[in-house]
Write an enzyme that holds these catalytic residues in place. Structure first.
Site, PDB file in Angstrom:
ATOM      1  N   SER A 119       0.887  -1.318  -0.140  1.00 35.52           N
ATOM      2  CA  SER A 119      -0.048   0.064   0.080  1.00 35.52           C
ATOM      3  C   SER A 119       0.812   1.227  -0.014  1.00 35.52           C
ATOM      4  O   SER A 119       1.875   1.232   0.521  1.00 35.52           O
ATOM      5  CB  SER A 119      -0.971  -0.109   1.233  1.00 35.52           C
ATOM      6  OG  SER A 119      -1.248   1.201   1.410  1.00 35.52           O
ATOM      7  N   TYR A 143      -0.635  -0.077  10.290  1.00 34.46           N
ATOM      8  CA  TYR A 143      -1.044  -0.738   8.965  1.00 34.46           C
ATOM      9  C   TYR A 143       0.051  -0.550   8.092  1.00 34.46           C
ATOM     10  O   TYR A 143       0.688  -1.331   7.290  1.00 34.46           O
ATOM     11  CB  TYR A 143      -2.303  -0.072   8.413  1.00 34.46           C
ATOM     12  CG  TYR A 143      -2.838  -0.649   7.030  1.00 34.46           C
ATOM     13  CD1 TYR A 143      -3.119  -1.975   6.835  1.00 34.46           C
ATOM     14  CD2 TYR A 143      -2.385  -0.038   6.011  1.00 34.46           C
ATOM     15  CE1 TYR A 143      -3.405  -2.297   5.764  1.00 34.46           C
ATOM     16  CE2 TYR A 143      -2.803  -0.451   4.633  1.00 34.46           C
ATOM     17  CZ  TYR A 143      -3.346  -1.439   4.642  1.00 34.46           C
ATOM     18  OH  TYR A 143      -3.928  -1.830   3.259  1.00 34.46           O
ATOM     19  N   LYS A 147       2.803  -3.100   6.415  1.00 31.23           N
ATOM     20  CA  LYS A 147       3.166  -3.387   4.986  1.00 31.23           C
ATOM     21  C   LYS A 147       4.526  -3.217   4.795  1.00 31.23           C
ATOM     22  O   LYS A 147       4.937  -3.965   3.863  1.00 31.23           O
ATOM     23  CB  LYS A 147       2.342  -2.213   4.262  1.00 31.23           C
ATOM     24  CG  LYS A 147       0.532  -2.651   4.399  1.00 31.23           C
ATOM     25  CD  LYS A 147       0.425  -4.055   3.703  1.00 31.23           C
ATOM     26  CE  LYS A 147      -1.161  -4.269   3.584  1.00 31.23           C
ATOM     27  NZ  LYS A 147      -1.539  -5.637   2.947  1.00 31.23           N
TER      28      LYS A 147
END
Lengths: 320, 320
Positions: A119, A143, A147
């Site tokens: 992402s 998050y 990632k």
């Protein structure tokens, strides 16, 4: 959502990376529906990748291509620290380890293609005007950190020949079909999707909010292209920022107006949410995705095009 | 080695971050020697950080400052995949988790300073001529990947207020006192240290090999400075490339010649080792450590200075 669309395209194409598909194994925390009209065997299972034995079970059949899209989304990884790390880091690493151990059992000849959904949340402010392929990953969410860690593992495992991996830094994917998930970025889709179906949508961030976006159709295209690409050409840097284009919430709303008129735009209810607005403002809005384009990844270039794709692929008209 | 020197300086200063030291807990896989002349209690223990219970045991006393230098070095992390990840990733993360859980037990008021020894091995070729603070971490060794992952964890835990952390990307530290460890970079030290003590040293890489270096004394200074710095000023980016200077193996040899003469230089035996030379050639040689300098970190600026520091601090003369 992308998983479901990926399954549908696998069924439609019947082939990937130039080879006919013999079988697919679709796994999610709830059992995925078998892709309609598939000419191959499709095993669809509800499995929790965070459970210790799941990864080994998935890899035992030695799939040639592994798409790893499972994740706790940004909002939830931020509110539930343990769950975010358990799924986005630990379960992901267990999957990589399962491949490594299966490779050992195969005497070193098993080396699948691994395509990972990363992402642009790996980036964090402050940014230059345009983020190029050499810019550091300094995420501002758990998050994003998870990632970015998975990307480092993919590069290291690939460099060591344990699998042949690539991490696709997906733009914000819009317009997602409903229902909404807990991703902070969900409103970028709902402010288009809900009004077009005659329902209200909440806009928690300012109209000046920038996003780097691509359609679900383009995102599925990235995964197919990544499965087929000669990754040796990438060298050791296995993370690629996917192409997309830069727009603003305000420009999204103008595109909505062109399709749905004033009536649709009136269904957007502005309700500022500091936490979401803060997270989104830390996301980057403009990239030079030169490397990905050079390797043949393609996406849309206007939000009107994205709305058109939504209407073709996913729109559910309002019930009169 | 740096741990030992850090202990010696703690004893010499008797204070850190402007506060008197009440006690220190020194831990390594072999019991560290108590620092001589310390005016505080020093508990010196042999503990394996890779053992599941060690981290919680270390943090139970709620230290105000945690220096984390324990690592499987680059060469060994490359040859032993499991051991490298077990120590450099898993044990490191367990330490961070122990702090988080101790913080919970303390009702949220425990938030220690954590100073982590990272490395310029987080960078990997191709490089620009000079690497600035915005350049991506794209390591070419498992060691570098593990350090880069720890950096991401430190930034995320710090951003969430779980501890107040900083990762110091150490230059190649030369001249290390003996004996040699299994770090690939060991020869940068041994080609100076061994000849100055009348012993032969092996040079496995070309003279053009660049390095970014600082002395052990400067490295200890980084840790002291990092313990005292107001890290809120750094914002969410908690990894800093430490200052140093760029030199080559050839320039190192010239500095040796100025101190030890031709006799010393003749003790360097060139024995090309493709694996070491390859790893070292993937390391960066020149940085713009602007951010660290702006925050007050300082290092040497010539290799002659580094040799002088080695002679003052660590040199063991040859036995005639």
């Amino acid at each position: 959502m992308i998983g479901r669309k990926l399954g549908a395209r696998l069924a439609a194409d019947g082939a990937i990376a130039g080879r006919q598909i013999k079988s697919v194994h679709l796994v999610d925390v709830v059992a995925p529906a078998p892709p309609a009209g598939a000419g191959f065997a499709a095993l669809c299972e509800a499995l929790d990748l965070a459970a210790p034995s799941t990864a080994a079970k998935l890899i035992a059949a030695r799939p040639d291509v592994v798409f790893h899209l499972a994740a706790v989304v940004s909002g939830e990884a931020e509110s539930d620290f343990d769950k975010g790390y358990a799924v986005n880091l630990d379960a992901t690493r267990r999957l990589f380890e399962a491949i490594r151990h299966e490779r050992d059992r195969a005497g070193g000849v098993y080396r699948p293609r691994l395509v990972y959904a990363s992402s642009i949340a790996v980036f964090g402010a402050p940014f230059p005007e345009t983020i190029d392929d050499d810019f550091l990953a300094a995420p501002l969410t758990s998050y994003g950190a998870q990632k970015a860690i998975a990307e480092l593992l993919i590069a290291d495992y690939s460099r060591r020949g344990l699998f042949d991996g690539i991490a696709l830094r997906l733009p914000t994917v819009v317009v997602r079909p409903g229902p909404a998930n807990r991703a902070v970025s969900g409103f970028f889709s709902s402010i288009i999707r809900e009004p077009l179906s005659g329902r209200e949508a909440i806009l928690p961030a300012p109209e000046a909010t920038q996003l780097w976006c691509a359609s679900p159709r383009a995102a599925v295209g990235f995964f197919f292209h990544a499965a087929a690409l000669d990754l040796d050409r990438l060298g050791p840097r296995r993370s690629l920022t996917m192409p997309g284009f830069s727009t603003t919430v305000g420009e999204q709303i103008e595109a909505l107006r062109r399709v749905g008129g004033e009536a649709a735009v009136r269904l957007i209810r502005r309700q500022s949410d500091e936490s979401s607005a803060h997270i989104v403002s830390g996301w980057p809005g403009r990239f030079d995705a030169r490397r990905a384009r050079a390797f043949g990844f393609v996406a849309e270039s206007s939000f009107d095009e994205i709305v058109r794709i939504y209407l073709e692929d996913d729109h559910v008209p309002a019930v009169a």
